[in-house]
Design a protein around this motif. Sequence first.
Motif, PDB file in Angstrom:
ATOM      1  N   GLU A 156       2.727   1.710  -3.390  1.00 29.74           N
ATOM      2  CA  GLU A 156       1.771   2.084  -4.454  1.00 29.74           C
ATOM      3  C   GLU A 156       1.384   3.560  -4.307  1.00 29.74           C
ATOM      4  OE1 GLU A 156      -2.223   0.437  -4.156  1.00 29.74           O
ATOM      5  OE2 GLU A 156      -2.156  -0.004  -6.296  1.00 29.74           O
ATOM      6  N   LYS A 157       1.128   3.971  -3.068  1.00 32.12           N
ATOM      7  CA  LYS A 157       0.709   5.374  -2.851  1.00 32.12           C
ATOM      8  C   LYS A 157       1.832   6.337  -3.227  1.00 32.12           C
ATOM      9  CE  LYS A 157      -3.019   5.095   0.428  1.00 32.12           C
ATOM     10  NZ  LYS A 157      -3.184   4.490   1.736  1.00 32.12           N
ATOM     11  N   ILE A 158       3.066   5.974  -2.894  1.00 35.25           N
ATOM     12  CA  ILE A 158       4.189   6.867  -3.242  1.00 35.25           C
ATOM     13  C   ILE A 158       4.266   7.033  -4.753  1.00 35.25           C
ATOM     14  CG2 ILE A 158       6.730   7.020  -3.335  1.00 35.25           C
ATOM     15  CD1 ILE A 158       6.789   5.912  -0.519  1.00 35.25           C
ATOM     16  N   SER A 187       1.901  -3.195  -6.042  1.00 37.29           N
ATOM     17  CA  SER A 187       1.189  -3.645  -4.852  1.00 37.29           C
ATOM     18  C   SER A 187       0.922  -5.156  -4.931  1.00 37.29           C
ATOM     19  CB  SER A 187      -0.113  -2.855  -4.724  1.00 37.29           C
ATOM     20  OG  SER A 187      -0.892  -3.407  -3.726  1.00 37.29           O
ATOM     21  N   SER A 217      10.256   2.742   1.154  1.00 38.63           N
ATOM     22  CA  SER A 217       9.603   3.992   0.748  1.00 38.63           C
ATOM     23  C   SER A 217      10.653   5.034   0.348  1.00 38.63           C
ATOM     24  CB  SER A 217       8.678   4.516   1.842  1.00 38.63           C
ATOM     25  OG  SER A 217       9.409   4.824   2.998  1.00 38.63           O
ATOM     26  N   ASP A 240       0.817  -1.197   0.000  1.00 43.28           N
ATOM     27  CA  ASP A 240       0.000   0.000   0.000  1.00 43.28           C
ATOM     28  C   ASP A 240       0.867   1.269   0.000  1.00 43.28           C
ATOM     29  OD1 ASP A 240      -2.478   1.214   0.171  1.00 43.28           O
ATOM     30  OD2 ASP A 240      -2.160   1.612   2.306  1.00 43.28           O
ATOM     31  N   VAL A 241       1.888   1.257   0.883  1.00 40.17           N
ATOM     32  CA  VAL A 241       2.739   2.446   1.022  1.00 40.17           C
ATOM     33  C   VAL A 241       3.453   2.746  -0.300  1.00 40.17           C
ATOM     34  CG1 VAL A 241       4.907   3.234   2.102  1.00 40.17           C
ATOM     35  CG2 VAL A 241       3.104   2.226   3.517  1.00 40.17           C
ATOM     36  N   TYR A 298       5.487   9.475   3.697  1.00 41.86           N
ATOM     37  CA  TYR A 298       4.129   9.172   4.187  1.00 41.86           C
ATOM     38  C   TYR A 298       3.928   7.665   4.384  1.00 41.86           C
ATOM     39  CZ  TYR A 298       2.938  14.018   3.018  1.00 41.86           C
ATOM     40  OH  TYR A 298       2.901  15.388   2.959  1.00 41.86           O
ATOM     41  N   SER A 334       1.922   6.668  -6.986  1.00 39.47           N
ATOM     42  CA  SER A 334       0.847   7.465  -7.596  1.00 39.47           C
ATOM     43  C   SER A 334       0.928   8.926  -7.149  1.00 39.47           C
ATOM     44  CB  SER A 334      -0.530   6.855  -7.342  1.00 39.47           C
ATOM     45  OG  SER A 334      -0.755   6.799  -5.981  1.00 39.47           O
ATOM     46  N   ARG A 335       1.442   9.156  -5.953  1.00 36.32           N
ATOM     47  CA  ARG A 335       1.528  10.539  -5.471  1.00 36.32           C
ATOM     48  C   ARG A 335       2.658  11.315  -6.162  1.00 36.32           C
ATOM     49  NH1 ARG A 335       0.711  13.001  -0.002  1.00 36.32           N
ATOM     50  NH2 ARG A 335      -0.091  11.014   0.730  1.00 36.32           N
TER      51      ARG A 335
END
Length: 603
Positions: free
Chosen positions: A265-267, A434, A399, A262-263, A384, A269-270
């Motif tokens: 994938e979010k990085i 992910s 991350s 999750d972490v 994050y 996309s962010r």
Amino acid sequence: MCGIIGYTGKKLNAKNTVIAGLKNLEYRGYDSSGIAVNEDGNINLYKAHGKISNLENSLNGRDVLSSTAIAHTRWATHGEPNETNAHPHKCGSITLVHNGIIENYVELKNELLKNGVTFKSETDTEVACAYINYIYITEKNKIKCLAKACSIFRGSYAFAIIFDDEKDTIYATRKDSPLIVGLSDEGNFAASDVSAILDFTNKYILLEHGEFAKITKDDVKIFDGSENILEKEVKTATWSATEYKKNGYDHFMLKEINEQPDVIEKIFSRYLENPNYNEIDFSKFDAIHIVACGSAMHAGMVGKYLFQNYANIPVTVDIASEYRYSTQSITTSTLVIIISQSGETADSLAALRLAKDKGATTLGIVNAVGSTIAREADICIYTYAGPEIAVATTKGYTSQVAILSTLVINAMKQNSMLSNDLLNEIKNDFNNISSILKDIIKNKDIYVNAAKKIYEKNDLFFIGRGIDYAVCMEGSLKLKEISYMHSEAYAAGELKHGTISLIENGTPVIAVATNDDLYEKTISNIKETKARGAYSIFITTSNFDSSSFEDFSDISVILPKTTEFCQAIVVSCFLQLLAYEVAKLRNCDIDKPKNLAKSVTVE
Ligand code: G6P
């Protein structure tokens, strides 16, 4: 490095409140702990060797209602871990807990000895306590007394202090060690970080160097050293109390490994197409210096590889404790990237300050929102990743690698070095990362079986080339820090220059080969170790022909092939799980390995 919490209030039992908070700070050190409590007008001290649970057990049955307490969990610097050296220390009318190192404590101790002061412990902290008490004999204004003492102390400190003549007030101050003041309707707090107070409040004030907090049950005042009241912003914590719980996992490390899909994938996309990145104009810089400690430095090694091989930008990677005292050229055309999960690592912070002094542009890659490095760097990019509690970093490290990948992609765009084909491949990886990581975690048999083959060995070697070498450095550190197995990582071609003499029958060698161009070279190096009896665990990717693996490997692990912008994350996730299983089989304390602390706020 050492955790502090203090509480004063009427509604909660101070003793229970600080013990609860202290448990969330245990990642900062856990060789001894202690508490000073105002119980019916007396300041009583309780201390225990080892983890906080020992202190808690020794306090069981003592249900005296208390209104004010300060507490500490220690990572020993001066003096071995025992009850005498554990904090709090009490000298005359001063009781305090301390995080940091008072570097001129010998000089101060000698001055105090000449004045008849005696000491019980070997700590610099007791000297600081005695020195404040010594000043307080003549300077009865508490803020001025503390300001005077702090002007004499050299080194780093965060203090929470109770004066005997004001037992329901906590005074606090800091320099180069973090300290916050927590605010709630039930009372107020001083703490090393927000994790300690989140069960009670998410409102806090960041204390800065040169500021002094006076904390009472219904009021908090922040002063400068001349007793002027300062207006401070009240902040709201971004992390919640539930993020600090294991949520059903056996260990925080396993929970944090599982959070990675999750972490990461979010990085991606962010940050892949983040417009804020445009403020980083790579063409402005002659050189990039990446500076960090421990795993963050290993993330930097991955970053260096990617910057150099894909964006054609020369990069150096330095260990922060070396960089801060080096004479190398840092100029106004240097970009200094400081990587730090906690944002508080003393050496990394000092390196950042050095770079700023020399006029370089500084960029922090930081997880802890609002931490000192995040605040002081010219540009801060947050990972994050959420709070990381296990001392051995997992999602913190991957991350950081993910952020570096996106930075390199951005530099390639600026250099016109990013082809559409490669961008599409990268985007494809980022969309799949992910599920790739989830599959690796799910395929438990693979890493559990590998762990069973090696956990009884004493020595182990990791080898790899290029980006795989950087990944091996981190894999090796992960294994040794949590399983206490001796392990070393070598560039695959370098092993033969000496260290191969340590390979004997059955010595495990974990070889990582994911790079197309270097694959055959690494295979030759594995064969060199096999010829000397090594037990070979071969980690590679699905694009290579597996029919030959048996010739040189005892176990082979085939991971999904991605671009190199993701590959380090994919392999690292597997190596984290392997280290975790080895540590479990060796019955180690996985989340709190011996001798370590997560946040290293001393040099
Ligand atoms: C400690 C931790 C490591 C971490 C290093 C740097 O040694 O145990 O896991 O990599 O500090 O910490 P930072 O917070 O600066 O990333």
